[in-house]
Design an enzyme around this catalytic site. Structure first.
Site, short mmCIF file in Angstrom:
data_model
loop_
_atom_site.label_atom_id
_atom_site.label_comp_id
_atom_site.label_asym_id
_atom_site.label_seq_id
_atom_site.Cartn_x
_atom_site.Cartn_y
_atom_site.Cartn_z
N ALA A 65 -3.40 -0.67 -3.39
CA ALA A 65 -4.37 -0.19 -4.51
C ALA A 65 -3.62 -0.84 -5.81
CB ALA A 65 -4.57 1.31 -4.53
N GLY A 109 -2.55 0.71 0.03
CA GLY A 109 -3.97 0.67 0.59
C GLY A 109 -4.29 -0.63 1.43
N GLU A 112 -3.52 0.31 4.87
CA GLU A 112 -4.72 1.20 5.11
C GLU A 112 -5.96 0.51 5.46
OE1 GLU A 112 -3.62 3.62 1.57
OE2 GLU A 112 -3.99 5.32 2.81
N GLU A 132 3.84 4.15 -1.27
CA GLU A 132 3.40 5.02 -2.14
C GLU A 132 4.26 6.05 -2.70
OE1 GLU A 132 1.89 4.49 0.54
OE2 GLU A 132 -0.36 3.90 0.29
N1 CO8 Z 1 -1.26 -3.32 -8.11
C1 CO8 Z 1 -1.21 -4.07 -9.20
N2 CO8 Z 1 -0.80 -5.30 -9.35
C2 CO8 Z 1 0.19 -5.79 -8.36
C3 CO8 Z 1 0.33 -4.82 -7.07
C4 CO8 Z 1 -0.39 -3.71 -7.08
N3 CO8 Z 1 -0.28 -3.13 -5.78
N4 CO8 Z 1 1.19 -5.56 -6.34
C5 CO8 Z 1 1.49 -6.69 -7.02
N5 CO8 Z 1 0.75 -6.75 -8.25
C6 CO8 Z 1 0.91 -7.95 -9.07
C7 CO8 Z 1 2.27 -7.84 -9.87
O1 CO8 Z 1 2.10 -6.89 -10.88
C8 CO8 Z 1 2.20 -9.08 -10.31
O2 CO8 Z 1 1.58 -9.29 -11.56
P1 CO8 Z 1 2.22 -9.86 -12.83
O3 CO8 Z 1 2.44 -11.46 -12.41
O4 CO8 Z 1 1.03 -10.04 -13.89
O5 CO8 Z 1 3.34 -9.24 -13.37
C9 CO8 Z 1 1.74 -10.20 -9.19
O6 CO8 Z 1 0.97 -8.97 -8.64
C10 CO8 Z 1 2.77 -10.62 -8.31
O7 CO8 Z 1 3.66 -9.47 -7.80
P2 CO8 Z 1 5.26 -9.44 -7.86
O8 CO8 Z 1 5.76 -10.31 -8.94
O9 CO8 Z 1 5.74 -8.16 -7.90
O10 CO8 Z 1 5.37 -10.37 -6.45
P3 CO8 Z 1 6.65 -10.12 -5.70
O11 CO8 Z 1 6.75 -11.34 -4.55
O12 CO8 Z 1 7.78 -10.08 -6.46
O13 CO8 Z 1 6.99 -8.90 -4.86
C11 CO8 Z 1 5.60 -7.08 -3.75
C12 CO8 Z 1 5.77 -8.68 -3.88
C13 CO8 Z 1 6.88 -6.42 -3.04
C14 CO8 Z 1 4.28 -6.88 -2.86
C15 CO8 Z 1 5.50 -6.45 -4.93
O14 CO8 Z 1 4.61 -6.95 -5.89
C16 CO8 Z 1 5.15 -4.96 -4.82
O15 CO8 Z 1 5.95 -4.16 -4.58
N6 CO8 Z 1 3.75 -4.30 -5.20
C17 CO8 Z 1 3.46 -2.89 -5.00
C18 CO8 Z 1 3.33 -2.41 -3.54
C19 CO8 Z 1 2.79 -1.22 -3.77
O16 CO8 Z 1 3.44 -0.23 -4.21
N7 CO8 Z 1 1.65 -0.97 -3.07
C20 CO8 Z 1 1.21 0.51 -2.97
C21 CO8 Z 1 0.24 0.54 -4.39
S1 CO8 Z 1 -0.39 2.54 -4.35
C22 CO8 Z 1 -1.57 2.41 -3.14
O17 CO8 Z 1 -1.79 1.50 -2.31
C23 CO8 Z 1 -2.35 3.75 -2.75
C24 CO8 Z 1 -3.31 3.75 -2.08
C25 CO8 Z 1 -4.24 4.87 -1.71
C26 CO8 Z 1 -5.28 4.87 -2.84
C27 CO8 Z 1 -6.28 5.58 -2.88
C28 CO8 Z 1 -6.38 6.17 -4.24
C29 CO8 Z 1 -6.57 7.64 -4.27
#
Ligand code: CO8
Length: 258
Positions: A65, A109, A112, A132
């Protein structure tokens, strides 16, 4: 309909939907989930679609998400909006089959969403996870329930508690995905699989989907009864007569979805 966060291509009865927010690794925001719900509802209504393939980019199916969109929300806001609840319900309400074709990250998400599809074919670079916990929350659109049913309590619990990722080999071994293919072959394989499904009777396909889903949504006893009645009901279709006659006459069936 034109979409900003995804693309839809329809070819030979297969709708290929690609999530398209490359700047955020296809993170699921309200707009994307709403557009996806609309695209799936349209595909369900469209006679030119008999199976759907949902994919992302090579690097990410979806990295979760959208954290930027969620970060400042209060409990009352997410509760009142039922954050993403209605959107995921629209996705699982789709009656035609949806194959998730996962390459790269399917996290939070994103994992999921893939699990909410009917089955997952993944590339050998796929990484699944429910990270998460690292954000001080838990899965919110089905992860604790679906992952546990798919891979068992121990592995699911470990993933939800530690946030570790599962690679493609482990995902196949654990039963999370139906098949792993080389990354370059992911879309051709997923589309070829979808195409096989398009050749079947759509009535039988939708009935099979409903019956298999009962295995996750009800007791064994109820599920078996649902399957039995659905099996029996299919004898009211022309496609059952055609399918069985074609077998006996040693020819290909000509299904007409009725
Ligand atoms: N949300 C928003 N932006 C994101 C997300 C995300 N989940 N994941 C990546 N991005 C963005 C980064 O911020 C970055 O943007 P910017 O260049 O502007 O800084 C761009 O995408 C590229 O990402 P990275 O530079 O981080 O790329 P890497 O190759 O270094 O890393 C990863 C890739 C490992 C995937 C890393 O991006 C990461 O850890 N992302 C987050 C993963 C995460 O924690 N996901 C869970 C999110 S919470 C969730 O999903 C809850 C679900 C339930 C929802 C229901 C609501 C009630």
């Amino acid at each position: 309909m034109a979409y900003q966060t995804l693309t839809v291509e329809i070819d030979d009865y297969v709708a290929l939907i690609r999530l398209n927010r490359p700047e955020a690794l296809n993170a699921l925001n309200s707009q994307l989930l709403s557009e996806l719900g609309n695209a799936l509802a349209e595909a369900d209504q469209n006679e030119k679609v008999r199976c759907i393939v949902l994919t992302g980019s090579e690097k990410a199916f979806a990295a979760g998400a959208d954290i930027k969109e969620m970060a400042e929300k209060s409990f009352v806001e997410v509760y009142n909006d039922d954050l993403f609840g209605a959107e995921i319900d629209r996705i699982t309400a789709t009656r035609k089959p949806i194959i998730a074709a996962v390459s790269g990250y399917a996290l939070g998400g994103g994992c999921e969403l893939a699990m909410a599809c009917d089955f997952i074919i993944c590339a050998d670079n796929a990484k699944f996870g429910q990270p998460e916990i690292n954000l001080g929350v838990i899965a919110g659109i089905g992860g604790t329930q679906r992952l546990t049913r798919f891979v068992g309590k121990s592995k699911s619990m470990e993933m939800h508690l530690t946030g570790r990722f599962m690679d493609a080999t482990e995902a196949e071994r654990a039963g999370l995905v139906s098949r792993v293919v080389p990354a370059t072959k992911l879309i051709p394989e997923a589309v070829a699989t979808a195409r096989k499904i398009t050749e079947k009777s759509l009535v039988a396909v939708m009935a099979a989907k409903e019956a298999v889903n009962r295995a996750y949504e009800t007791t064994m006893r109820e599920g078996i009864l649902f399957e039995r009645r659905t099996f029996q009901a299919l004898f009211a279709t022309e496609d059952q007569k055609e399918g069985m006659a074609a077998f006996l006459e040693k020819r290909e069936p000509q299904f007409r979805d009725r």
